[in-house]
Design a protein around this motif. Structure first.
Motif, PDB file in Angstrom:
ATOM      1  N   LYS A 141       0.843  -1.208   0.000  1.00  0.00           N
ATOM      2  CA  LYS A 141       0.000   0.000   0.000  1.00  0.00           C
ATOM      3  C   LYS A 141       0.872   1.249   0.000  1.00  0.00           C
ATOM      4  O   LYS A 141       0.585   2.212  -0.708  1.00  0.00           O
ATOM      5  CB  LYS A 141      -0.926  -0.019   1.218  1.00  0.00           C
ATOM      6  CG  LYS A 141      -2.084  -0.994   1.070  1.00  0.00           C
ATOM      7  CD  LYS A 141      -2.982  -0.969   2.300  1.00  0.00           C
ATOM      8  CE  LYS A 141      -4.194  -1.857   2.108  1.00  0.00           C
ATOM      9  NZ  LYS A 141      -4.969  -1.997   3.335  1.00  0.00           N
ATOM     10  N   GLU A 142       1.928   1.209   0.802  1.00  0.00           N
ATOM     11  CA  GLU A 142       2.835   2.360   0.877  1.00  0.00           C
ATOM     12  C   GLU A 142       3.439   2.655  -0.503  1.00  0.00           C
ATOM     13  O   GLU A 142       3.635   3.808  -0.871  1.00  0.00           O
ATOM     14  CB  GLU A 142       3.938   2.063   1.891  1.00  0.00           C
ATOM     15  CG  GLU A 142       4.763   3.256   2.302  1.00  0.00           C
ATOM     16  CD  GLU A 142       5.829   2.845   3.303  1.00  0.00           C
ATOM     17  OE1 GLU A 142       5.506   2.131   4.271  1.00  0.00           O
ATOM     18  OE2 GLU A 142       7.001   3.220   3.079  1.00  0.00           O
ATOM     19  N   ASN A 143       3.721   1.601  -1.244  1.00  0.00           N
ATOM     20  CA  ASN A 143       4.320   1.768  -2.575  1.00  0.00           C
ATOM     21  C   ASN A 143       3.263   1.928  -3.677  1.00  0.00           C
ATOM     22  O   ASN A 143       3.591   1.880  -4.864  1.00  0.00           O
ATOM     23  CB  ASN A 143       5.212   0.572  -2.906  1.00  0.00           C
ATOM     24  CG  ASN A 143       6.436   0.513  -2.017  1.00  0.00           C
ATOM     25  OD1 ASN A 143       6.910   1.541  -1.546  1.00  0.00           O
ATOM     26  ND2 ASN A 143       6.935  -0.693  -1.765  1.00  0.00           N
ATOM     27  N   ARG A 144       2.009   2.061  -3.254  1.00  0.00           N
ATOM     28  CA  ARG A 144       0.894   2.284  -4.183  1.00  0.00           C
ATOM     29  C   ARG A 144       0.762   1.167  -5.231  1.00  0.00           C
ATOM     30  O   ARG A 144       0.427   1.409  -6.396  1.00  0.00           O
ATOM     31  CB  ARG A 144       1.014   3.646  -4.873  1.00  0.00           C
ATOM     32  CG  ARG A 144       0.971   4.807  -3.888  1.00  0.00           C
ATOM     33  CD  ARG A 144       0.940   6.152  -4.577  1.00  0.00           C
ATOM     34  NE  ARG A 144       0.899   7.246  -3.600  1.00  0.00           N
ATOM     35  CZ  ARG A 144      -0.182   7.648  -2.951  1.00  0.00           C
ATOM     36  NH1 ARG A 144      -1.324   7.045  -3.156  1.00  0.00           N
ATOM     37  NH2 ARG A 144      -0.124   8.637  -2.092  1.00  0.00           N
ATOM     38  N   VAL A 145       1.069  -0.055  -4.812  1.00  0.00           N
ATOM     39  CA  VAL A 145       0.856  -1.226  -5.678  1.00  0.00           C
ATOM     40  C   VAL A 145      -0.613  -1.621  -5.562  1.00  0.00           C
ATOM     41  O   VAL A 145      -1.119  -1.799  -4.451  1.00  0.00           O
ATOM     42  CB  VAL A 145       1.760  -2.408  -5.244  1.00  0.00           C
ATOM     43  CG1 VAL A 145       1.418  -3.659  -6.027  1.00  0.00           C
ATOM     44  CG2 VAL A 145       3.223  -2.041  -5.413  1.00  0.00           C
ATOM     45  N   ASN A 146      -1.312  -1.736  -6.666  1.00  0.00           N
ATOM     46  CA  ASN A 146      -2.735  -2.088  -6.591  1.00  0.00           C
ATOM     47  C   ASN A 146      -3.047  -3.459  -7.206  1.00  0.00           C
ATOM     48  O   ASN A 146      -4.192  -3.870  -7.268  1.00  0.00           O
ATOM     49  CB  ASN A 146      -3.608  -0.996  -7.234  1.00  0.00           C
ATOM     50  CG  ASN A 146      -3.278  -0.783  -8.707  1.00  0.00           C
ATOM     51  OD1 ASN A 146      -2.528  -1.554  -9.294  1.00  0.00           O
ATOM     52  ND2 ASN A 146      -3.842   0.260  -9.295  1.00  0.00           N
ATOM     53  N   THR A 147      -2.007  -4.163  -7.660  1.00  0.00           N
ATOM     54  CA  THR A 147      -2.222  -5.487  -8.261  1.00  0.00           C
ATOM     55  C   THR A 147      -1.035  -6.394  -7.925  1.00  0.00           C
ATOM     56  O   THR A 147       0.115  -5.971  -8.064  1.00  0.00           O
ATOM     57  CB  THR A 147      -2.314  -5.371  -9.799  1.00  0.00           C
ATOM     58  OG1 THR A 147      -3.320  -4.413 -10.125  1.00  0.00           O
ATOM     59  CG2 THR A 147      -2.649  -6.698 -10.445  1.00  0.00           C
TER      60      THR A 147
END
Lengths: 153, 213
Positions: A141-147
């Protein structure tokens, strides 16, 4: 070590008897365009970097691997002898396709490849991985990974 | 989203989005050095994010791994009958080095031993001694297992130096035609009879794949 329909009886019996986690609910995020996906790979191959300590056979933790790094120092440290290692020996992408993911990012098929990808020791009981998975989710989440793409060994 | 190699497990776990691939274990995105196939698998799996609206559906990838087919041109490395693993490793060195140069990498290294030292360690154990070398945090038994993993990886890379063999061709050669394969199988039997529980476990599960036991 071919696919399940071709494996020898003893291995097939083992795989058929393997207890699998049961989930009360199966969550499903709504579909989103692929070109909005920032993707991380998560492997269960017990991968390690050549310069790091070995992955203990019962490790519940995960290791991180930079998207930008090459495959030169990537090693398989999984305890199992029952999956093919020849494909990885010839081409690490067979097991951990970072290069292919970078290609999809370069071609704008996906929004981006995550800056880090991850590996667990697949032989470990998944119940013991709960704490590590909670930490990993926070990191994603911190690295804005959504998949994420989960890859078996 | 999950790429799965065992359909039965996908059916039991029911992940939200799953692509079942009909490849052998260890190759979730298909054949080595086949970037087109690898891209196709990865793209089809990722497409489920965009297209799948119901949880628990398993989509099947419909192409086989072309490298699962034996290469009739492949000739296993030519090695004379060796007295020990140190000699066999030395005989395979030209093949191994050629493969390393060709690929600019090696999958050997988990034991952190030089391959000659891994071979020497194996030879002492094959001669009847107990595993003895340790490293900080690594027991002698685990160190022996890691050395065996490195030796197997070294032989695999030596086998890949000429041609495009299937994994089955390589493993048939490794387990049936090399001294290393034969001696690991013998050690497995010895370990399984050991009073050392951890050594017994290594013998039972972590030496030889099911097919070649």
């Amino acid at each position: 070590m071919p696919k399940l329909s071709d494996v020898v009886a003893s291995q097939r019996e083992h795989l058929e008897a393997l207890e699998c986690p049961v989930f009360e609910h199966t969550a499903l995020v709504p579909p989103r365009p692929l070109n909005e996906c920032k993707v991380a790979l998560i492997s269960s191959a017990g991968l390690m970097s050549r310069h790091d300590d070995n992955v203990p056979g019962n490790s519940a933790d995960y290791r991180s691997f930079a998207n930008a790094s090459t495959d030169r120092d990537l090693l398989v440290n999984h305890v199992s002898v029952n999956f093919d290692r020849t494909g990885f020996a010839e081409d690490a992408n067979t097991l951990f396709p970072r290069e292919r993911l970078r290609q999809l990012s370069d071609d704008d098929v996906i929004s981006a490849a995550a800056t880090e990808h991850y590996s667990f020791m697949g032989a470990t009981n998944p119940d013991n991985m709960r704490d590590a998975v909670t930490r990993l989710v926070a990191q994603l989440k911190e690295n804005r990974v959504n998949t994420v793409c989960l890859l078996p060994a | 989203m999950v790429i799965g190699l065992v359909k039965l497990h996908l059916e039991k776990i029911q992940p939200p989005r799953a692509l079942f691939v009909p490849f052998e274990f260890g190759r979730p995105v298909g054949a080595p050095d086949d970037s087109d196939l690898q891209l196709e698998v990865l793209t089809q799996a990722l497409n489920l994010i965009e297209t799948q609206t119901e949880a628990g559906t398993i989509v099947e990838f419909d192409k086989e791994d072309p490298r699962a087919t034996p290469d009739p041109e492949w000739i296993p490395p030519a090695i004379e009958a060796a007295d020990n693993i140190a000699a066999e490793v030395l005989a395979l060195k030209p093949n191994y080095q050629r493969q390393c140069v060709d690929k600019s990498r090696t999958a050997v290294g988990v034991s952190k031993l030089k391959i000659a030292d891994a071979a020497d360690l194996f030879d002492t154990i094959a001669a009847g001694e107990a595993p003895s070398i340790t490293r900080e945090g690594i027991s002698a038994n685990v160190m022996m297992r890691l050395a065996m993993d490195d030796l197997k990886a070294y032989y695999i890379e030596a086998a890949l130096a000429d041609g495009t063999p299937s994994s089955r061709q390589i493993y048939d050669w490794l387990w049936d035609d090399t001294l290393l394969g034969r001696q690991i199988k013998e050690l497995r039997v010895r370990f399984m009879e050991s009073n050392d529980n951890k050594l017994e476990k290594i013998g039972t599960s972590y030496c030889v794949p099911h097919r070649w036991r």
